[in-house]
Every structure is written in C-alpha cells, then in structure tokens.
Design an enzyme around this catalytic site. Structure first.
Site, PDB file in Angstrom:
ATOM      1  N   GLN A  10       0.849  -1.188   0.000  1.00 23.44           N
ATOM      2  CA  GLN A  10       0.000   0.000   0.000  1.00 23.44           C
ATOM      3  C   GLN A  10       0.888   1.241   0.000  1.00 23.44           C
ATOM      4  OE1 GLN A  10      -2.326   0.151   3.584  1.00 23.44           O
ATOM      5  NE2 GLN A  10      -3.829   1.563   2.761  1.00 23.44           N
ATOM      6  N   GLY A  11       0.729   2.117  -1.000  1.00 28.67           N
ATOM      7  CA  GLY A  11       1.524   3.335  -1.080  1.00 28.67           C
ATOM      8  C   GLY A  11       0.654   4.569  -0.891  1.00 28.67           C
TER       9      GLY A  11
ATOM     10  N   SER B 271       0.798   6.855   2.523  1.00 33.24           N
ATOM     11  CA  SER B 271       1.391   7.923   3.333  1.00 33.24           C
ATOM     12  C   SER B 271       2.565   8.565   2.607  1.00 33.24           C
ATOM     13  CB  SER B 271       1.889   7.358   4.667  1.00 33.24           C
ATOM     14  OG  SER B 271       0.821   6.946   5.473  1.00 33.24           O
TER      15      SER B 271
ATOM     16  N   SER C 292       4.226  -0.756   3.977  1.00 32.30           N
ATOM     17  CA  SER C 292       4.437  -2.083   4.557  1.00 32.30           C
ATOM     18  C   SER C 292       4.604  -3.132   3.460  1.00 32.30           C
ATOM     19  CB  SER C 292       3.254  -2.470   5.447  1.00 32.30           C
ATOM     20  OG  SER C 292       3.259  -1.684   6.610  1.00 32.30           O
TER      21      SER C 292
ATOM     22  N   GLU D 294      -9.932  -1.812   5.792  1.00 37.05           N
ATOM     23  CA  GLU D 294      -8.782  -1.842   6.687  1.00 37.05           C
ATOM     24  C   GLU D 294      -9.230  -1.724   8.143  1.00 37.05           C
ATOM     25  OE1 GLU D 294      -6.097   1.249   5.599  1.00 37.05           O
ATOM     26  OE2 GLU D 294      -4.343   0.208   6.399  1.00 37.05           O
TER      27      GLU D 294
ATOM     28  N   ASN E  68      -5.868   5.868  16.056  1.00 37.13           N
ATOM     29  CA  ASN E  68      -7.080   5.719  16.852  1.00 37.13           C
ATOM     30  C   ASN E  68      -7.648   7.065  17.296  1.00 37.13           C
ATOM     31  OD1 ASN E  68      -6.640   3.060  16.392  1.00 37.13           O
ATOM     32  ND2 ASN E  68      -6.728   2.432  18.543  1.00 37.13           N
ATOM     33  N   GLU E  69      -6.803   8.091  17.329  1.00 33.50           N
ATOM     34  CA  GLU E  69      -7.335   9.431  17.622  1.00 33.50           C
ATOM     35  C   GLU E  69      -8.247   9.882  16.478  1.00 33.50           C
ATOM     36  OE1 GLU E  69      -4.164   8.477  18.175  1.00 33.50           O
ATOM     37  OE2 GLU E  69      -4.430   8.489  20.350  1.00 33.50           O
TER      38      GLU E  69
END
Lengths: 332, 382
Positions: free
Chosen positions: B125-126, B128, B160, B243, B365-366
């Site tokens: 996955q690209g 960020s 990743s 996800e 999670n924020e």
C-alpha cells in the site's frame, strides 16, 4: 449462525419504548423518588397489560412464555427510561424461578398478571431491592432457593443514592421459608438471570447518558462554538460509544445462551455483566464531565441516570466480580 | 437469532481444521519481512491457493470457493488457532481485493485477481507521504497524464511489505492544480515501473518491513487507474473501510492470541519458567479474553447484518479501535505475566511490537475516535 432479532422482537421493543416515553418521563421518575413505594404510579399495570410483566411466565400461568432473548431488549428500554419498576427481580428472576420450581404456585399467575410483586434476595449482598413492599421474596435456602411471604419478613430500609431504589435489610424466620429447590445449579441460574438483566439495564442507562450528552455538547456553546467540537470532548463520547458497541452483543450472546439452554451459560453472563458494568461506569463519568456543573445539580435530569448507573454497575456482581468469575473458569 | 453453527458451517470448520493440520509446514518460516521469509510465505500462498483456501470467500473463477461471510470468519478462526504461517498478501487480498471488486473493470479484475490469489503478485500500500500521514488528502505525489501513461513524481513512505512487493496500490494527485480530496486518483503501480526506486526502512522490530518509494518521472500505464481520474478519494475510503472493519483483522487472530495468553497463565502456574503465575494478573487475563469474545460476537452480529443486506459504514472505526487496543492489551498482559523475562526476544515481545503498530496504522485511533464522534454519534465537526 444468525445474530439478528426477529421483526416481532424489535416491534415489541419499540412498543415498550413508546410506553416508557409516554408513561415514564423524567418527571415521573422524580415523582417516584418522592413516593411511598419508589414506583411510577400506574406504570406496572400498563406494563402488565402489554404482557411485559408476565413475559417470562408460562402461557398456562397467564404469561407470555417468552425468553431472556425477548426480555433483554425490554430491559434495555427500562434502563433507557430509568424506570424504577422491578422488571429485573420480578420478571427476569422470580417468575422463571417459580415457573421451574413451583409451576402451580398461585404467586406465579398472580405475578404474571402484575397483581403480586416478587423480590429476590440475591445479587445485592444483605439487601433486597423492593424487599419491604414485595408480596413474597425468593431467598437463598440451603444450597438452593426458597420463598418467604411478606408477613414473615422484617425489613429495615436502607437509603440508596437513587431514591427510587427502595433497598431493605431483610430478615425472616427460617421456618417460614417454603423450599423451591435444593439444586445449587438452579440458584446459580437465578443469579445468572439477574446479572444478565442488570447488564441489559446497564446498557440502556449508558445509551441514554450518551444520547443526553451528545445532545448537550451539540447545543452548549463556549468560545463561540459547540463544546462538542473539542477533540477531548469527542473522545470522551467515543469511548462510551465504544464500550457500548461491544457490551451490547455480549449481552445478546449471553441472553441467547440462557434462552437456548446452554449447559453452562454463566461465563457468557459474566462477560456480559463485566462489559456492561464498565460501559455504564464510563458513561456516568464521561457524561458528567462533558456536562460540566449543570450535570452536578439535582435540578437537571442527568442525575437520575447517573445514580441508576452507579447502582446497577455494582449490583448483581460488579465488573471485578464477574472478571474474577471468568478467570476462575478460564484459568482454574 | 440462532448462534449455533449450521451443519454445513460446522462441516466447513472441520474441513478447514483438517486441511490446516495436514498441511502445516514442518519448519517455521523466516520472518515475512526478510528476502528469504518473503519468498517462503509467497510459496505458502500458492499452497493455500492450490487447495482453494487462499481466497475462500471469492468467486470460483478467481480461485475462491464462494463461502459465506460467516464461513470466512470461521476460516479465520481456524487459521489463527492452527499456528500456520501468516499471510504475506493481506494487503492485496483484504485491502485492495474488496476495492477492486467494487470499482474495478472486468478487464482489471481478470488481470489482477488470479495472480493475487496465487501469490504470484504480492501487493503493498503506497498512501502515506513524509508530510501526509493522518492528513492523507494533503498528499503531493503527482501523476500527470502523458499519452497512455501517467508520469509520477514524489515520494511515498511507511509502505508495509513495500521492499519486495510486486505491485503497489497508490493514491496520487492527477490534477496538480488541486488541493485536498479533489484531483486524487487511485493508481496500481508495478514495482518494476521505470523511474521508481525503493529503500527498505527498519521497523521497530528491526525487520526491513517498511519501504520508502521514490518516483522520478515514473511511467505507469493508464489502464492501471482504478475508478475515474480525479475520483480516487471514495475508492480510497472503500479500502480504508476494509482496513478498519472486519476484513483486515477478523476476530480469529485475537481469539487465538487470547487462548495463548490463557495457556501462558496456566503454564506459568504449572511451574513453567519456575516462577508461577501472578494471581493478581488473573483478572487482567480474563479482561483481555472477554474483550476478544466481545469482538467475536460483535463481528458475527455485523456479519449477519451484512448478509441481510446491511452495509458497513463509519462504525468500522469502532472495530478498528477495539481490535487494535485489544491486541496491545493481550500482548502487554502476557509481558506482565512474564515479568523480567518479558524483554527477551520471543513470541510475545515480537507480537507486542507488532500490536503497537495497530493504533497507528489504518488511521490513528485518535482519528478513528473523531470519526466515531462526528459520523456515528453526530457531534458537530467544528
């Protein structure tokens, strides 16, 4: 695997929600605080007329012959409305105990009709909710359970922070007890029914506290904006939503296990009550914090749910009690 | 409501369990994010595929067996209980896969699904970028149309499995004059595209499991656009929902970890490690176990809703926060049980290091808590 309620179950739930909305608004709960018996005048009879009071009694005794799975949805509504009516002790615990142990007992049909009210001396230490006003009390007896009529009971009131909860220290003469069952498994099942019911009520109370608070932080403005725009406030509310999102299906799973006759439903009941107690505790804490000082007053209705939440979280076993019970089964 | 498994669901479970027991590799593989381990895990994907277990819930024509959502959840439970190797192509199968089903053309599905299912093409996955993490829509990598190609310039990071993956699904800015969500597109980029370089980055566990990608006039065929040009944001959000929801992290892995945690407590209590189990930690073990069970039942509840025609909306964020924080709790509890030996390199420490990434990836999670408050509970955004 089908984890859905039927349309009939949901429609019945909606009808009971409407009943509470009409007959048990906050002012009715306040009036119950000031009443002699802590009850909402006339509500129990209306619940009986709908079949809610006698839901768990067999049809042969005038009940609905329905199960814990039907009942938990209604108990959620009871908590949502902060109804002080004794749905947990009477309908969730005492009627099924009588139906199993003494199906011909006259109190079963009278209880199913809402003409007699039963209390239960389990789940609250030495105290009994509604113990002074009940027509009879289901009590521990030997390893099993017994029944004591009101005339053989001495009840000393104990004041609860939730003034609709009329607790009493109850004593009775041992020879006044009619044995219902000597089976310790039946006593455990009675406790499980109470813990499950209290868990469902906790979920309803927590949902109401969350709804109240979302509404408040949307309307209340500071610094020219609703206070809810602040991330710290959002996260308080999300954490309550999160606790509820995962407590609720555990309550339903436990209810299904009891209704379907799981050989040992206790671990799932304990999982449900542990999560539900934690959820309502967090809901109380965060609802009060997000309301600020207005929530800290007796004039504001939030207190009705806060105090009910604190009481329910700890009754029929606290979160810690139930986690210990799960640990005992899981880890020996 | 009937929470028993049907005879056919039970038969499915038995079939999965039997196959996994009979086909579990005799020797543990090298870590997935090493060159040797990556290829071992690729081979395992092929083994799964040949037996019809690599994508059991997919259509038969792409190598699946069209099992139901409940059966897939059963598969996941058995998979993680069995202790077989992890899945090297989850980014492809569980993240890109559902998105490709929803937004791909028939040509794209026929092109990409079979090699994805076989493990011939492993995906990364690209998304960020160095300056675009939580604020993904601010990303700056451009892809400018030039004939039949897009020409990419920019940089991706925290990719990743990106060091050895065969393909990368990227979000790029096809209209350089735009800002934020408009002008973004979803592009499938082959790892051998001319003009792309990648550099492995050591993750907290020391494995080169991350990669940085550098695009310098990198040319990618326009046929690899997923969804319309400039319409990539809703496609990306479909992937994000997979996800966060039950696709990437079904309950199976956490249920298995909860069982291992209970085993650890019992083993320590029985004298393993010579120290005994700290009874004060028994309720912490129970708490993590209860939360794993709650995730299981919430997921079966959601699966029933989905099978009855429901949808997964923003409540996927509830799922993501719950499983990621549960994973941390499971492993942190194990390390507390292990006491001073917890620091030793081993199963629980490596699991803890991996679990710690959960509250960060797939949207912190924020951010998830903001989404819950705003889109589920209805609190005003600003």
């Amino acid at each position: 695997m089908n984890f859905t309620f039927t349309d009939d179950q949901l429609l019945f739930r909606d009808a009971v929600r409407d009943l509470f909305a009409g007959e048990c608004p906050p002012e009715a709960v306040r009036a119950a605080w000031d009443s002699d018996d802590g009850r909402v005048a006339g509500l129990w009879a209306k619940m009986a007329a709908m079949g809610v009071v006698g839901l768990t009694a067999p049809e042969a005794s005038g009940g609905m012959g329905m199960t814990e799975l039907d009942l938990v949805l209604l108990l959620e509504e009871s908590g949502f409305a902060a109804s002080p009516e004794p749905l947990t002790a009477h309908t969730a615990v005492a009627l099924p105990v009588l139906a199993e142990a003494a199906p011909d007992h006259p109190l079963l049909s009278a209880g199913a009709a809402g003409e007699a009210t039963l209390a239960v001396a389990l789940g609250h230490g030495d105290l009994v909710l509604g113990g002074a006003a009940a027509d009879a009390i289901v009590v521990p007896h030997g390893d099993g359970l017994g029944l004591v009529p009101a005339e053989n009971v001495a009840a000393a009131p104990a004041a609860s922070v939730d003034e609709s909860r009329r607790l009493a220290a109850v004593t009775w003469a041992p020879d006044a007890v009619t044995e219902l069952t000597s089976d310790p498994a039946a006593r455990q099942r009675a406790f499980d029914r109470g813990a499950l019911a209290a868990a469902a009520e906790c979920v309803g109370v927590a949902q109401r506290l969350l709804d109240y608070t979302v509404e408040y932080v949307t309307e209340r403005e500071q610094f020219g904006k609703p206070v809810g725009v602040n991330q710290a406030v959002k996260h308080h509310l999300s954490n309550v939503g999160l606790a509820l999102e995962f407590a609720r299906p555990m309550v339903y799973r436990a209810a299904w296990g009891m209704a379907a006759g799981d050989t040992d439903p206790s671990p799932e009941v304990s999982m449900a009550k542990a999560l539900a107690s934690d959820a309502v505790d967090l809901a109380c804490r965060n609802a009060l914090q997000c309301h600020g000082a207005i929530g800290y007053t007796v004039e504001y209705d939030l207190q009705l749910w806060l105090k009910r939440g604190w009481a329910l979280a700890a009754s029929w076993g606290s979160a810690a009690d139930h986690r210990r019970a799960v640990a005992a089964v899981l880890l020996g | 409501m009937d929470l028993t498994f049907t005879d056919s669901e039970q038969a499915f479970r038995d079939e999965v369990r039997t196959w996994l027991a009979e086909n579990k590799p005799a020797e543990a593989f090298a870590p997935m994010d090493t060159p040797e381990g990556f290829e071992q895990h690729r081979g395992w994907e092929r083994t799964l595929f040949d037996a019809g277990w690599s994508v059991p819930n997919w259509p038969v024509k792409y190598g699946g067996r069209e099992c139901s959502l409940v059966e897939w959840l059963i598969f996941e439970e058995e998979y993680y209980l069995s202790g077989v190797p992890g899945r090297v192509n989850t980014n492809g199968i569980t993240l890109l896969g559902p998105t490709l089903f929803e937004f791909g053309t028939e040509e794209q599905k026929d092109r990409f699904f079979p090699p994805m299912a076989r493990g011939d093409e492993i995906w990364a996955q690209g998304w960020s970028e160095p300056n675009s993490g939580s604020d993904l829509a601010s990303l700056k990598t451009t892809a400018v149309r030039d004939g039949d190609h897009y020409v990419l310039n920019g940089q991706k990071t925290w990719c990743s499995r990106g060091a050895w993956a065969d393909w990368i699904f990227c979000i790029v800015r096809t209209d350089p004059d735009t800002e934020r969500h408009a002008g973004l597109s979803y592009l499938l980029v082959p790892a051998d595209a001319p003009g792309m370089e990648r550099r492995p980055v050591g993750r907290l566990d020391g494995e080169p499991a991350f990669a940085e990608l550098f695009f310098d006039d990198c040319r990618v065929d326009v046929a690899n656009l997923l969804g319309g040009e400039g319409e990539g944001w809703p496609v990306a959000m479909a992937t994000a929902s997979s996800e966060r929801g039950l696709n990437l992290r079904a309950p199976g892995r956490f249920l298995a970890a909860a069982e291992r945690l209970a085993d650890l407590y019992r083993d320590l209590g029985a004298g393993a490690d010579g120290r005994g189990a700290d009874p004060d930690l028994a309720t912490e073990v129970a708490d993590a176990y209860i939360k794993a069970q709650a995730y299981r039942w919430r997921t079966f509840q959601k699966a029933s809703e989905l099978m009855a025609g429901g949808t997964m909306g923003s409540e996927a964020s509830y799922m993501k926060v719950w499983w990621s924080e549960l994973d941390v709790e499971l492993h942190a509890t194990a390390l507390r049980l292990l006491g001073a030996s917890g620091e030793l390199v081993g199963e629980w420490m490596s699991g803890y290091l991996f679990a710690l990434s959960g509250p960060i990836y797939a949207g912190t999670n924020e951010i998830q808590r903001n989404i819950i408050a705003e889109r589920v509970l209805g609190v005003p955004r600003k």
